[in-house]
Enzyme design. Structure first.
Site, PDB file in Angstrom:
ATOM      1  N   GLY A  12       0.666  -1.473   0.174  1.00 23.22           N
ATOM      2  CA  GLY A  12      -0.369  -0.244  -0.189  1.00 23.22           C
ATOM      3  C   GLY A  12       0.663   1.376   0.172  1.00 23.22           C
ATOM      4  O   GLY A  12       1.972   1.380   0.006  1.00 23.22           O
ATOM      5  N   LEU A  14       0.372   4.573   1.270  1.00 23.60           N
ATOM      6  CA  LEU A  14       0.431   4.524   3.083  1.00 23.60           C
ATOM      7  C   LEU A  14       1.248   3.721   4.069  1.00 23.60           C
ATOM      8  O   LEU A  14       2.052   4.015   4.898  1.00 23.60           O
ATOM      9  CB  LEU A  14      -1.076   5.112   3.556  1.00 23.60           C
ATOM     10  CG  LEU A  14      -0.931   5.748   5.031  1.00 23.60           C
ATOM     11  CD1 LEU A  14       0.289   6.839   5.261  1.00 23.60           C
ATOM     12  CD2 LEU A  14      -2.267   6.222   5.166  1.00 23.60           C
ATOM     13  N   ALA A  62      -7.590  -1.055   2.422  1.00 28.75           N
ATOM     14  CA  ALA A  62      -8.523  -0.087   2.172  1.00 28.75           C
ATOM     15  C   ALA A  62      -8.975  -0.524  -0.156  1.00 28.75           C
ATOM     16  O   ALA A  62      -8.812  -0.598  -0.568  1.00 28.75           O
ATOM     17  CB  ALA A  62      -8.640   1.442   2.209  1.00 28.75           C
ATOM     18  N   TRP A  63     -10.127  -0.681   0.348  1.00 30.14           N
ATOM     19  CA  TRP A  63     -10.851  -0.176  -1.449  1.00 30.14           C
ATOM     20  C   TRP A  63     -10.815   1.472  -1.694  1.00 30.14           C
ATOM     21  O   TRP A  63     -10.907   2.047  -1.119  1.00 30.14           O
ATOM     22  CB  TRP A  63     -12.432  -0.980  -1.074  1.00 30.14           C
ATOM     23  CG  TRP A  63     -12.743  -0.753  -2.603  1.00 30.14           C
ATOM     24  CD1 TRP A  63     -12.681   0.374  -3.402  1.00 30.14           C
ATOM     25  CD2 TRP A  63     -12.617  -1.720  -3.998  1.00 30.14           C
ATOM     26  NE1 TRP A  63     -13.426   0.356  -4.793  1.00 30.14           N
ATOM     27  CE2 TRP A  63     -13.719  -0.913  -4.840  1.00 30.14           C
ATOM     28  CE3 TRP A  63     -12.781  -3.260  -3.884  1.00 30.14           C
ATOM     29  CZ2 TRP A  63     -14.183  -1.952  -5.803  1.00 30.14           C
ATOM     30  CZ3 TRP A  63     -13.575  -4.059  -4.738  1.00 30.14           C
ATOM     31  CH2 TRP A  63     -14.291  -3.248  -5.666  1.00 30.14           C
ATOM     32  N   THR A  64      -9.626   1.168  -2.529  1.00 33.39           N
ATOM     33  CA  THR A  64      -9.532   3.142  -2.763  1.00 33.39           C
ATOM     34  C   THR A  64     -10.006   3.593  -3.603  1.00 33.39           C
ATOM     35  O   THR A  64      -9.104   4.520  -4.269  1.00 33.39           O
ATOM     36  CB  THR A  64      -8.198   3.421  -1.903  1.00 33.39           C
ATOM     37  OG1 THR A  64      -7.131   2.479  -2.916  1.00 33.39           O
ATOM     38  CG2 THR A  64      -6.960   3.160  -0.828  1.00 33.39           C
ATOM     39  N   ASP A 105     -10.985  12.315   3.984  1.00 38.08           N
ATOM     40  CA  ASP A 105     -11.309  13.518   3.476  1.00 38.08           C
ATOM     41  C   ASP A 105     -12.541  13.320   2.695  1.00 38.08           C
ATOM     42  O   ASP A 105     -13.380  14.473   2.508  1.00 38.08           O
ATOM     43  CB  ASP A 105     -10.243  15.106   2.795  1.00 38.08           C
ATOM     44  CG  ASP A 105      -9.905  14.152   1.006  1.00 38.08           C
ATOM     45  OD1 ASP A 105      -9.757  12.988   1.054  1.00 38.08           O
ATOM     46  OD2 ASP A 105     -10.160  14.835   0.844  1.00 38.08           O
ATOM     47  N   TYR A 128     -17.550   5.523  -1.910  1.00 31.91           N
ATOM     48  CA  TYR A 128     -16.412   4.898  -1.010  1.00 31.91           C
ATOM     49  C   TYR A 128     -16.104   6.253   0.383  1.00 31.91           C
ATOM     50  O   TYR A 128     -16.335   5.317   1.172  1.00 31.91           O
ATOM     51  CB  TYR A 128     -15.027   5.534  -1.920  1.00 31.91           C
ATOM     52  CG  TYR A 128     -13.627   5.942  -1.587  1.00 31.91           C
ATOM     53  CD1 TYR A 128     -12.390   4.583  -1.105  1.00 31.91           C
ATOM     54  CD2 TYR A 128     -13.289   7.085  -0.890  1.00 31.91           C
ATOM     55  CE1 TYR A 128     -11.654   4.699  -0.361  1.00 31.91           C
ATOM     56  CE2 TYR A 128     -11.803   7.049  -0.697  1.00 31.91           C
ATOM     57  CZ  TYR A 128     -10.920   6.441  -0.200  1.00 31.91           C
ATOM     58  OH  TYR A 128     -10.282   6.267   0.213  1.00 31.91           O
ATOM     59  N   LYS A 132     -15.753   4.811   3.852  1.00 28.82           N
ATOM     60  CA  LYS A 132     -15.309   4.863   4.779  1.00 28.82           C
ATOM     61  C   LYS A 132     -15.685   5.071   6.274  1.00 28.82           C
ATOM     62  O   LYS A 132     -15.365   5.431   6.593  1.00 28.82           O
ATOM     63  CB  LYS A 132     -14.157   5.869   4.338  1.00 28.82           C
ATOM     64  CG  LYS A 132     -13.509   5.723   2.921  1.00 28.82           C
ATOM     65  CD  LYS A 132     -12.334   4.298   3.091  1.00 28.82           C
ATOM     66  CE  LYS A 132     -11.037   4.610   4.487  1.00 28.82           C
ATOM     67  NZ  LYS A 132     -10.062   3.686   4.463  1.00 28.82           N
TER      68      LYS A 132
HETATM   69  N1  LIG Z   1      -4.158   7.319  -1.333  1.00 25.92           N
HETATM   70  C1  LIG Z   1      -5.208   8.363  -1.072  1.00 25.92           C
HETATM   71  O1  LIG Z   1      -4.977  10.000  -1.551  1.00 25.92           O
HETATM   72  C2  LIG Z   1      -5.960   8.781   0.275  1.00 25.92           C
HETATM   73  C3  LIG Z   1      -6.613   9.831   0.584  1.00 25.92           C
HETATM   74  C4  LIG Z   1      -7.350   9.831   1.905  1.00 25.92           C
HETATM   75  C5  LIG Z   1      -7.252   8.626   2.549  1.00 25.92           C
HETATM   76  N2  LIG Z   1      -6.690   7.258   2.046  1.00 25.92           N
HETATM   77  C6  LIG Z   1      -7.153   6.135   3.166  1.00 25.92           C
HETATM   78  O2  LIG Z   1      -5.359   6.325   3.383  1.00 25.92           O
HETATM   79  C7  LIG Z   1      -5.611   4.546   3.366  1.00 25.92           C
HETATM   80  C8  LIG Z   1      -4.398   3.954   2.502  1.00 25.92           C
HETATM   81  O3  LIG Z   1      -4.347   4.202   1.662  1.00 25.92           O
HETATM   82  P1  LIG Z   1      -3.304   4.206   0.122  1.00 25.92           P
HETATM   83  O4  LIG Z   1      -3.917   4.947  -0.773  1.00 25.92           O
HETATM   84  O5  LIG Z   1      -2.187   3.251   0.786  1.00 25.92           O
HETATM   85  O6  LIG Z   1      -4.351   2.792  -0.079  1.00 25.92           O
HETATM   86  P2  LIG Z   1      -3.864   1.437  -1.544  1.00 25.92           P
HETATM   87  O7  LIG Z   1      -2.393   2.308  -1.717  1.00 25.92           O
HETATM   88  O8  LIG Z   1      -4.198   1.471  -2.228  1.00 25.92           O
HETATM   89  O9  LIG Z   1      -3.144   0.940  -0.230  1.00 25.92           O
HETATM   90  C9  LIG Z   1      -3.833  -0.183  -0.408  1.00 25.92           C
HETATM   91  C10 LIG Z   1      -3.581  -1.645   0.549  1.00 25.92           C
HETATM   92  O10 LIG Z   1      -4.867  -1.573   1.066  1.00 25.92           O
HETATM   93  C11 LIG Z   1      -4.347  -3.439   0.290  1.00 25.92           C
HETATM   94  N3  LIG Z   1      -5.659  -4.244  -0.359  1.00 25.92           N
HETATM   95  C12 LIG Z   1      -6.231  -3.635  -0.933  1.00 25.92           C
HETATM   96  N4  LIG Z   1      -8.071  -4.946  -0.861  1.00 25.92           N
HETATM   97  C13 LIG Z   1      -7.584  -6.271  -0.228  1.00 25.92           C
HETATM   98  C14 LIG Z   1      -7.518  -6.977  -0.291  1.00 25.92           C
HETATM   99  N5  LIG Z   1      -8.952  -7.670  -0.379  1.00 25.92           N
HETATM  100  N6  LIG Z   1      -7.050  -7.617   0.845  1.00 25.92           N
HETATM  101  C15 LIG Z   1      -5.811  -7.617   1.697  1.00 25.92           C
HETATM  102  N7  LIG Z   1      -5.275  -6.688   0.804  1.00 25.92           N
HETATM  103  C16 LIG Z   1      -5.936  -5.820   0.164  1.00 25.92           C
HETATM  104  C17 LIG Z   1      -3.837  -3.766  -0.724  1.00 25.92           C
HETATM  105  O11 LIG Z   1      -3.248  -4.917  -1.069  1.00 25.92           O
HETATM  106  P3  LIG Z   1      -2.390  -4.743  -2.657  1.00 25.92           P
HETATM  107  O12 LIG Z   1      -1.785  -3.891  -3.612  1.00 25.92           O
HETATM  108  O13 LIG Z   1      -2.422  -6.550  -2.229  1.00 25.92           O
HETATM  109  O14 LIG Z   1      -3.763  -4.634  -3.727  1.00 25.92           O
HETATM  110  C18 LIG Z   1      -3.351  -2.205  -0.549  1.00 25.92           C
HETATM  111  O15 LIG Z   1      -2.062  -2.915   0.048  1.00 25.92           O
HETATM  112  C19 LIG Z   1      -6.820   4.014   3.189  1.00 25.92           C
HETATM  113  O16 LIG Z   1      -8.215   4.140   4.322  1.00 25.92           O
HETATM  114  C20 LIG Z   1      -8.203   5.530   2.679  1.00 25.92           C
HETATM  115  O17 LIG Z   1      -9.279   5.379   2.351  1.00 25.92           O
HETATM  116  C21 LIG Z   1      -6.113   7.338   1.119  1.00 25.92           C
END
Ligand SMILES: NC(=O)c1ccc[n+]([C@@H]2O[C@H](COP(=O)([O-])OP(=O)(O)OC[C@H]3O[C@@H](n4cnc5c(N)ncnc54)[C@H](OP(=O)(O)O)[C@@H]3O)[C@@H](O)[C@H]2O)c1
Length: 286
Positions: A12, A14, A62-64, A105, A128, A132
């Site tokens: 992921g 983060l 998360a499902w992002t 956000d 989404y 969340k």
């Molecule tokens: N990115 C942003 O701009 C943003 C903004 C606001 C808040 N957030 C929050 O910050 C947190 C981290 O976000 P991120 O951007 O780091 O997310 P990300 O890069 O999309 O990573 C999501 C993680 O979840 C895993 N995952 C997804 N489906 C899965 C499943 N079925 N089983 C096991 N693992 C699974 C992914 O694994 P795989 O690699 O194997 O798919 C990956 O490790 C989340 O809670 C998100 O809502 C993110």
């Protein structure tokens, strides 16, 4: 030595930053992801957490994919509410361990013009955002004494595709790119968010926190800054969101007020352009 379990720590955006920061600060770090088993299998989760004996469980899974969530609401709900709910229940049954869960956000409708603090009423516009919000409520409801819910936003950082990287990739292929200029948010560096989240956990903080870099930007301003810092000649053309339709509706203004974090840190979180420069420099792009 304190022990952390990071869900999403291997792949992921983060999660990987959390692993780096925690290890750097002397934590023993274990990761949990889909290659270890089915995270939605309650028995597996229970056994893994029991064996792990982590002091802090960071959930960055998360499902992002916000647009795809519109067509897959049940799957999004499983990851964004059922999983954190299960984590909180398991930790409650175990009787120890802090749960740090990440939210977004996008729980806000974002129709206003002032930064949003933790007391602001959420009103998500998308599947989404709704899932969340349900996830944060489940965690805070199940484990009020030992949970920390961190809302962050607009992440960029190493290790996985993100908006800034996609902009720079597009600039290598085209002379002009079009980027939305009428949505404003809080661009944030994963390494900073990971550090501040770790500091909050180390300080045994609980409850709801907004964690982002200082300042705000439109997508167009963020793209322009990244392009300019890398010395790219690509033109960034501002366009309204209506010219770039998405399945999931996005807030127009979702800047996070991080005053509570600033009071905890004793200083303002550093501004996003400074963090962006550090990210691009570390990647060898600036
Ligand atoms: N990115 C942003 O701009 C943003 C903004 C606001 C808040 N957030 C929050 O910050 C947190 C981290 O976000 P991120 O951007 O780091 O997310 P990300 O890069 O999309 O990573 C999501 C993680 O979840 C895993 N995952 C997804 N489906 C899965 C499943 N079925 N089983 C096991 N693992 C699974 C992914 O694994 P795989 O690699 O194997 O798919 C990956 O490790 C989340 O809670 C998100 O809502 C993110």
């Amino acid at each position: 030595m304190r022990k952390a379990l990071v869900l999403g720590g291997c792949t992921g955006l983060l999660g990987q930053a959390l692993v780096r920061v925690l290890a750097h600060r002397g934590w023993q770090v274990e990761t949990l992801g889909r290659s270890d088993g089915n995270l939605l299998d309650m028995d597996f989760l229970q056994r893994f957490l029991e064996r792990s004996e982590a002091d802090v469980v960071f959930n960055a899974v998360a499902w992002t994919r916000a647009d795809e969530a519109e067509d897959h609401p049940e799957e999004a709900l499983l990851l964004n509410r059922t999983l954190p709910d299960a984590l909180a229940r398991v930790l409650r049954n175990l009787g120890s361990g802090l749960l740090v869960h990440f939210s977004s956000d996008r729980v806000f409708a974002g129709h206003g013009l002032t930064p949003l603090d933790e007391s602001e009423t959420p009103a998500p516009l998308s599947v989404y955002g709704k899932t969340k919000l349900e996830g944060e409520r489940a965690v805070l409801g199940d484990l009020p004494e030992r949970s920390l819910v961190i809302r962050t936003a607009w992440l960029f950082g190493p290790g996985r595709s993100n908006f800034v990287q996609r902009v720079l990739d597009a600039c290598h292929r085209r002379d002009v790119i079009s980027v939305v200029h009428d949505q404003t948010g809080s661009p944030s560096y994963t390494m900073d968010v990971a550090l501040w989240s770790t500091l909050l956990a180390e300080g045994s903080q609980t409850g709801l926190w907004h964690v982002a870099n200082s300042g705000c930007a439109t997508w167009c301003e963020l793209a322009s800054e990244a392009v300019s810092l890398t010395g790219n000649q690509c033109r960034v053309e501002p366009i309204p969101a209506s010219h770039w339709p998405h399945r999931a509706e996005r807030p127009e203004f979702s800047v996070l007020d991080c005053g509570k974090l600033a009071a905890f840190l004793g200083e303002l979180p550093r501004p996003w352009p400074q963090a962006l420069r550090e990210y691009l420099y570390a990647e060898g792009c600036a």
